[in-house]
Each structure stands twice: as C-alpha cells, then as structure tokens.
Design a protein around this motif. Sequence first.
Motif, PDB file in Angstrom:
ATOM      1  N   LYS A  75       0.871  -1.172   0.000  1.00  0.00           N
ATOM      2  CA  LYS A  75       0.000   0.000   0.000  1.00  0.00           C
ATOM      3  C   LYS A  75       0.907   1.220   0.000  1.00  0.00           C
ATOM      4  N   ALA A  76       0.961   1.884  -1.144  1.00  0.00           N
ATOM      5  CA  ALA A  76       1.870   3.016  -1.267  1.00  0.00           C
ATOM      6  C   ALA A  76       1.496   3.872  -2.461  1.00  0.00           C
ATOM      7  N   ASP A  77       1.962   5.100  -2.443  1.00  0.00           N
ATOM      8  CA  ASP A  77       1.771   6.050  -3.533  1.00  0.00           C
ATOM      9  C   ASP A  77       2.905   5.857  -4.542  1.00  0.00           C
ATOM     10  N   VAL A  78       2.564   5.447  -5.749  1.00  0.00           N
ATOM     11  CA  VAL A  78       3.596   5.137  -6.748  1.00  0.00           C
ATOM     12  C   VAL A  78       4.287   6.386  -7.286  1.00  0.00           C
ATOM     13  N   ARG A  79       3.817   7.568  -6.909  1.00  0.00           N
ATOM     14  CA  ARG A  79       4.472   8.814  -7.322  1.00  0.00           C
ATOM     15  C   ARG A  79       5.651   9.172  -6.431  1.00  0.00           C
ATOM     16  N   LEU A  80       5.787   8.490  -5.318  1.00  0.00           N
ATOM     17  CA  LEU A  80       6.829   8.839  -4.358  1.00  0.00           C
ATOM     18  C   LEU A  80       8.128   8.079  -4.618  1.00  0.00           C
TER      19      LEU A  80
END
Length: 179
Positions: A75-80
């Motif tokens: 679960k993570a923001d792929v933009r980071l």
Amino acid sequence: MIKVLYDIKVYRQVLRDIIKIDDVVVELGCHVGNSTRIIGDLSIDGQIIALDNSPESVNEMKSVTEEYPSVQFIKADVRLHETLEEVAKKIEKIGKCDVLSVDLGGGYHPDTTFKVFFIWSSTLKPRDTIIRNRGLLDFIHSASTDELIKSEFGWLESSGNDGIPPRLKEFKLWSSKIR
C-alpha cells in the motif's frame, strides 16, 4: 513492447497474451486485485508486486495475497521516490522485471500516468509495459509526426538511460537518488 489502451477487457486480454509462467510483474494501480488475480493465474512460477494507495485495496488485496502466494501487495503512492526505491531494491534482488502494468485510474490524469510510467520503466527496464489510460490513448491517436523514434522494449530506450530530468520537480519521485 509498450501497449497503451483503455478498455478494461482489452487491457486484461493483453495481460493474458504477454504474461508468461515465470514472469516478474510489477502492477501499479492494482486497486482491489481483479487484474492481479489474472496475473497470478498466468505467472504461477513468477512473482507479482502489486501496489495501490486506495484504502479499499487493503482488505481486498489481503485475500488476493492469501490466494496467490506469488503476490506481494504494497500500500503506497507510486508517485513517491520511496515507493519506487523499495520496489527497485526488490527487483534488483530478483534480477529482472518482465512486465510493468500501469493502471492509475484508467481515464484520468494522463500526465501523471505518463510520468509514473516513464520513471518506473526507466528504472526497472521491463520487457513489456501495459498502460491503461484513455487520455494517453486519445493523444496517441490524435497526434501525427514525420519522425520515427521507437522503442522495442517496455521502456523508452531513446531516453531511458538519461536519469530523471532535473527540471521536473512536481513529484517527490523526481530525485537524483535514482540514475
């Protein structure tokens, strides 16, 4: 090969057509895992790293990872940058990334989708990339040019080794840490 499409049925058929039994697949935007299950059925001897930042993905993806041991959910923001760095380390240990699957909302934010594709594919250098985004597909079919610049793999070979463009600072992802 880089495939851009929009229709979810076509997207899933392309997954079926290109994923091999031992492929390593990175899926950006897995949401509740409907496409992840297809990937899991195809890459039974491979590994799947599925990512999504939506709250509804957590419980659904837990059942997917229980059903498919080859699937790892993050679960993570792929933009980071931190997210890309985490996955890049996993891929480095595995030794390859065969398929990059990008489905970040299907029809929305083609600029974000392209930036995410560019940096992830430049880093992971997949054999094949599938992008599901209506805006990018519309752009491709509406544009014309007399120049031919073409990549044969799932990343843009003509610029993929240049690193992250220093002028693009709107994402934390664009960082000098990855070259």
